[in-house]
Scaffold this active site. Structure first.
Site, mmCIF file in Angstrom:
data_model
loop_
_atom_site.group_PDB
_atom_site.id
_atom_site.type_symbol
_atom_site.label_atom_id
_atom_site.label_comp_id
_atom_site.label_asym_id
_atom_site.label_seq_id
_atom_site.Cartn_x
_atom_site.Cartn_y
_atom_site.Cartn_z
ATOM 1 N N SER A 243 -2.146 -5.571 -1.916
ATOM 2 C CA SER A 243 -0.952 -4.523 -2.241
ATOM 3 C C SER A 243 -0.603 -3.871 -0.890
ATOM 4 O O SER A 243 -1.096 -4.240 -0.044
ATOM 5 C CB SER A 243 -1.691 -3.596 -3.148
ATOM 6 O OG SER A 243 -2.206 -2.631 -2.572
ATOM 7 N N LYS A 244 0.412 -3.036 -1.034
ATOM 8 C CA LYS A 244 0.868 -2.395 0.096
ATOM 9 C C LYS A 244 -0.155 -1.868 1.085
ATOM 10 O O LYS A 244 -0.071 -1.550 2.173
ATOM 11 C CB LYS A 244 1.889 -1.321 -0.336
ATOM 12 C CG LYS A 244 3.151 -1.985 -0.552
ATOM 13 C CD LYS A 244 3.920 -1.657 0.662
ATOM 14 C CE LYS A 244 5.445 -2.347 0.497
ATOM 15 N NZ LYS A 244 5.800 -3.105 1.734
ATOM 16 N N ARG A 245 -1.216 -1.435 0.058
ATOM 17 C CA ARG A 245 -2.125 -0.649 0.913
ATOM 18 C C ARG A 245 -2.874 -1.636 2.154
ATOM 19 O O ARG A 245 -3.441 -0.684 2.921
ATOM 20 C CB ARG A 245 -3.525 -0.287 0.066
ATOM 21 C CG ARG A 245 -3.548 0.929 -0.868
ATOM 22 C CD ARG A 245 -4.625 1.214 -1.647
ATOM 23 N NE ARG A 245 -4.634 -0.044 -2.437
ATOM 24 C CZ ARG A 245 -5.769 -0.877 -2.636
ATOM 25 N NH1 ARG A 245 -6.933 -0.465 -1.639
ATOM 26 N NH2 ARG A 245 -6.145 -1.612 -3.484
ATOM 27 N N GLY A 247 -1.424 -3.432 4.211
ATOM 28 C CA GLY A 247 -0.344 -3.733 5.202
ATOM 29 C C GLY A 247 0.852 -4.393 4.443
ATOM 30 O O GLY A 247 1.339 -4.287 3.378
ATOM 31 N N GLU A 253 8.297 -8.694 6.284
ATOM 32 C CA GLU A 253 7.696 -7.644 7.137
ATOM 33 C C GLU A 253 6.742 -8.160 8.267
ATOM 34 O O GLU A 253 6.465 -7.719 9.137
ATOM 35 C CB GLU A 253 6.551 -7.022 5.922
ATOM 36 C CG GLU A 253 7.216 -5.729 5.239
ATOM 37 C CD GLU A 253 6.192 -5.044 4.533
ATOM 38 O OE1 GLU A 253 6.417 -5.357 3.128
ATOM 39 O OE2 GLU A 253 5.392 -4.391 4.996
#
Ligand code: GLU
Length: 473
Positions: A243-245, A247, A253
């Site tokens: 997940s976003k956590r 990175g 991105e």
């Protein structure tokens, strides 16, 4: 058999790293088998699909360098075709109209929940020989349900997981067309895979439960069931769902963080696939060696330091002039005006060559060479405190004297000049190099002194040395 694979993203957001790996594996499998690939945009979920997401997915696929032999096909442009197939299934008795109202369905669900059973359709409208169906209510637009087999098992041989099966009693009579006539996801996928003559469906293992339903629809249509390969999940380095956590999770991105597509692809190919203990693969090697037999059944964990290592490898391997071109947007982000003149490009190439081994991403490389493109450098506070002192002042002054006399600003002459300073002052190279770097680079880490001086140039070197001397009180 001619192999044909597809990549079928749903445009509900960016292309995430798991999707990119699916795209890569289906690509490699097709290329390895001299087959072809199809790109299909699964945009039937009108509420969640957006043109922005389609554009973002396309941009990511392009950046990764994937080219498709066919497509993009859009499911929303194929609604007439789906309707045709719904009619065919109705006609052949493989599907039926169901007039249950939303209230009735809610009641069914509540009953099942009360009995602690899995909520399921109770078959009210399922036609069976000898069964009398209820009277068709007025004012209810029916949905169309697929008549799933009720007994026996549905099974398929997965090319990654082996034999997979489920009891048909576990499967509901799936809605294939909603009351407004719009077709549903699992159904469209089958119609597409049939029409597009897909031989191998490679996708995430979160789709295994859909596959059972889809297999039965293929069979009802009398079409060959394709081969399936379900890829295990990608987890974060902590073993949790990615997940976003962890990175960046969207492919672009990685671009923004200064990764090269070659590195991302090489990284992804090893996420769940191996060829002995080889880590670095050219794309040709991936195509040559890739097979589904060596795809792992278990989830793989994302490892950012390995990706950084690969990125550095590909940065070093890339032609420095090309790398310079790729670096320009990153320099611009730092406020540096880039040009397209041969002089600028040559200088940029030299700067890249001198610094590439010291950085792991394009972002880092741009930051690292920034001092070569600005009038005023920023001096790192710690370096300033340690290197620009009353003790180093005479060194800097001697450097000004000696370097002012250098007429040919080339490596050999510059090397000789720095050595002359150490000799004149009878001090070691470190005592010269560190203050000098701090003065002209702004930090103590830079390429060889002759190279650094060469790149900064005579005028700027002298100017920066004078400024550094003035900083010392
Ligand atoms: N559209 C699905 C997804 O994005 C993939 C479906 C498939 O490959 O069959 O997860």
């Amino acid at each position: 058999m001619m192999v044909k694979t597809r990549f079928a993203p749903s445009p509900t957001g960016y292309l995430h790293i798991g999707g990119a790996r699916t795209a890569l594996f289906s690509h490699l499998f097709a290329l390895h088998n001299k087959g072809t690939t199809v790109l299909r945009i699964e945009d039937t979920d009108l509420e969640r699909s957006t043109p922005e997401a389609v554009a973002a997915i396309m941009e990511s696929l392009e950046w990764l360098g994937f080219q498709y032999d066919e497509g993009p096909y859009y499911q929303t442009k194929r609604f007439d075709r789906y309707k045709e197939v719904v009619a065919e299934l109705l006609e052949k008795g493989h599907a039926y109209y169901c007039y249950c109202t939303p209230e009735e369905l809610a009641e069914m669900r509540a009953k099942a929940e009360a009995k602690k059973e899995k909520p399921r359709y109770d078959g009210t409208w399922r036609p069976e020989p000898g069964k009398t169906l209820p009277e068709i209510p007025e004012g209810v637009s029916p949905v169309v349900r697929f008549k799933n087999p009720q007994v026996g098992v549905t099974s398929f041989t997965d090319l990654v997981h082996g034999n997979l099966s489920v009891q048909n009693s576990e499967l509901d009579d799936l809605i294939i067309a909603r009351s407004d006539g719009s077709p549903t996801y699992n159904f469209c996928v089958v119609v597409d895979d049939v029409d597009m003559e897909i031989t191998h469906v490679i996708r995430g293992d979160d789709h295994i439960n859909n596959t059972y339903r889809q297999v039965n629809i293929f069979k009802a249509l009398g079409k060959p069931v394709p081969h399936f390969a379900h890829l295990a999940m990608i987890l974060g380095d902590d073993g949790q769902k990615l997940s976003k956590r962890h990175g960046a999770v969207g492919v672009m991105e990685y671009y923004e963080r200064g990764f090269l597509p070659e590195a991302v692809i090489n990284y992804l190919v090893r996420l769940g696939w191996s060829h002995g203990d080889q880590e670095i693969f050219t794309f040709e090697e991936m195509v040559k060696y890739f097979d589904l037999k060596n795809v792992s059944k278990s989830a793989s964990a994302f490892n950012t330091s390995k990706l950084l290592w690969l990125n550095q490898h590909y940065m070093i391997e890339k032609n420095p002039a090309e790398l310079g071109q790729l670096l320009k947007p990153f320099l611009k982000k730092l406020g540096i005006q880039t040009e397209t003149s041969p002089e600028f490009d040559n200088f940029l190439t030299k700067a890249v060559e001198a610094h590439v081994k010291r950085s792991e991403t394009l972002v880092e490389l741009a930051e690292m060479i920034q001092y070569l493109f600005v009038d005023e450098i920023e001096i790192d506070e710690a370096a300033k405190a340690k290197q620009l002192t009353s003790a180093s002042k005479p060194v800097l002054e001697e450097l000004v004297r000696v370097l002012s006399d250098v007429t040919t600003w080339e490596h050999a002459e510059l090397d000789a000049a720095v050595k002359a300073v150490t000799k004149n002052l009878e001090i070691g190279m470190g005592k010269v190099g560190m203050p000098l770097r701090t003065a002209i680079v702004g930090r103590t880490n830079s390429p060889n002194l002759d190279e650094t001086l060469y790149l900064v140039g005579k005028e700027r070197t002298l100017e920066r040395l004078e400024k550094a001397i003035n900083l010392i009180d």
